[in-house]
Enzyme design. Structure first.
Site, PDB file in Angstrom:
ATOM      1  N   HIS A 167      -0.767  11.460  -4.572  1.00  0.00           N
ATOM      2  CA  HIS A 167      -1.595  10.251  -4.481  1.00  0.00           C
ATOM      3  C   HIS A 167      -1.042   9.307  -3.435  1.00  0.00           C
ATOM      4  CE1 HIS A 167       1.434   9.825  -7.657  1.00  0.00           C
ATOM      5  NE2 HIS A 167       1.524   8.540  -7.314  1.00  0.00           N
ATOM      6  N   HIS A 225      -0.785   5.400  -2.450  1.00  0.00           N
ATOM      7  CA  HIS A 225      -0.940   4.013  -2.906  1.00  0.00           C
ATOM      8  C   HIS A 225      -1.448   3.202  -1.713  1.00  0.00           C
ATOM      9  CE1 HIS A 225       1.689   4.232  -6.623  1.00  0.00           C
ATOM     10  NE2 HIS A 225       2.164   5.270  -5.972  1.00  0.00           N
TER      11      HIS A 225
HETATM   12  P1  5GP Z   1       3.886   7.091  -8.647  1.00  0.00           P
HETATM   13  O1  5GP Z   1       4.935   6.303  -9.375  1.00  0.00           O
HETATM   14  O2  5GP Z   1       3.829   8.506  -9.155  1.00  0.00           O
HETATM   15  O3  5GP Z   1       3.974   7.001  -7.166  1.00  0.00           O
HETATM   16  O4  5GP Z   1       2.518   6.376  -8.997  1.00  0.00           O
HETATM   17  C1  5GP Z   1       1.787   6.630 -10.151  1.00  0.00           C
HETATM   18  C2  5GP Z   1       0.905   5.440 -10.348  1.00  0.00           C
HETATM   19  O5  5GP Z   1      -0.080   5.768 -11.304  1.00  0.00           O
HETATM   20  C3  5GP Z   1       1.654   4.202 -10.882  1.00  0.00           C
HETATM   21  O6  5GP Z   1       1.528   3.148  -9.946  1.00  0.00           O
HETATM   22  C4  5GP Z   1       0.956   3.905 -12.210  1.00  0.00           C
HETATM   23  O7  5GP Z   1       0.792   2.538 -12.446  1.00  0.00           O
HETATM   24  C5  5GP Z   1      -0.377   4.623 -12.040  1.00  0.00           C
HETATM   25  N1  5GP Z   1      -0.952   5.077 -13.289  1.00  0.00           N
HETATM   26  C6  5GP Z   1      -0.320   5.798 -14.262  1.00  0.00           C
HETATM   27  N2  5GP Z   1      -1.170   6.055 -15.266  1.00  0.00           N
HETATM   28  C7  5GP Z   1      -2.362   5.505 -14.926  1.00  0.00           C
HETATM   29  C8  5GP Z   1      -3.623   5.461 -15.584  1.00  0.00           C
HETATM   30  O8  5GP Z   1      -3.835   5.975 -16.671  1.00  0.00           O
HETATM   31  N3  5GP Z   1      -4.624   4.804 -14.916  1.00  0.00           N
HETATM   32  C9  5GP Z   1      -4.439   4.234 -13.693  1.00  0.00           C
HETATM   33  N4  5GP Z   1      -5.485   3.616 -13.147  1.00  0.00           N
HETATM   34  N5  5GP Z   1      -3.254   4.257 -13.056  1.00  0.00           N
HETATM   35  C10 5GP Z   1      -2.223   4.894 -13.671  1.00  0.00           C
END
Ligand code: 5GP
Length: 145
Positions: free
Chosen positions: A131, A133
Site C-alpha cells: 500500500h 500512504h
Molecule cells: P503500514 O503500517 O503497514 O504501512 O500501514 C497500514 C495502515 O493501515 C496504517 O496506517 C493503519 O492505520 C491502516 N489500517 C489498518 N487497519 C485498517 C482498517 O481496518 N481500515 C483502514 N481504513 N485503515 C486501516
C-alpha cells in the site's frame, strides 16, 4: 493550563506513535489474507475516495495528517510489500503511483504531499498487502522518524 494541554497532547501522540510501531513489530510478514482483503471484498466498511478495476483508495483509519489515504492493488499477486516486487509488477506499481497523483489533485493537495511505502519490520509495515500512504494537508518534516 495551556502547558498542561500541550503536555497531554504530547503524551497522547507518543502513545499513538508507540502503538503504530508496536503494531508493525508484532505483524508477521506473510502472504496470508489481510484486513485489506476484507476492505476490498466490502466485508468491512471504509471511506473510499477512488476505485477502478485495479486500484482501491480509502482513508486511513488512523490518520497521521489531515489527508491520509491508502492506495492498494485490488489483486495482491504476491505483493505483500515492495521488497517482493518482481518485473511483472511494474504495471501495477506505476499505476498505483499515478493514481496517487490523481487522488492528490482530487483531494486539493496543490501545495504538495508525501508518498510513503513502509516495508518490513524496520520500515514499520503492519499490513502485508502493498500500500501507498498519501499524506497531505500540513507541512511535512524531514528527516522522517
Ligand atoms: P503500514 O503500517 O503497514 O504501512 O500501514 C497500514 C495502515 O493501515 C496504517 O496506517 C493503519 O492505520 C491502516 N489500517 C489498518 N487497519 C485498517 C482498517 O481496518 N481500515 C483502514 N481504513 N485503515 C486501516
Amino acid at each position: 493550563m495551556e502547558e498542561n494541554i500541550k503536555g497531554r497532547i504530547s503524551v497522547l501522540s507518543s502513545h499513538i506513535m508507540a502503538s503504530e510501531k508496536a503494531a508493525a513489530l508484532t505483524a508477521v510478514p506473510s502472504d496470508s489474507p489481510t484486513i485489506f482483503d476484507k476492505i476490498i471484498n466490502k466485508e468491512i466498511p471504509c471511506n473510499v475516495v477512488y476505485e477502478d478495476d485495479k486500484v482501491l483508495a480509502f482513508k486511513d483509519i488512523s490518520p497521521q495528517a489531515p489527508t491520509h489515504i491508502l492506495i492498494i492493488p485490488k489483486v495482491k499477486d504476491g505483493l505483500t510489500g515492495l521488497s517482493k516486487a518482481e518485473e511483472r509488477h511494474c504495471d501495477i506499481l506505476g499505476r498505483l503511483l499515478y493514481t496517487a497523483k490523481l487522488i492528490a489533485k482530487q483531494e486539493g493537495l496543490e501545495d504538495g504531499f508525501r508518498i510513503v511505502i513502509n516495508d518490513g519490520p524496520n520500515g514499520c509495515q503492519s499490513v502485508y498487502h502493498l500500500h501507498i500512504h498519501l499524506l497531505g494537508g500540513r507541512q511535512m518534516n524531514w528527516p522522517p522518524g
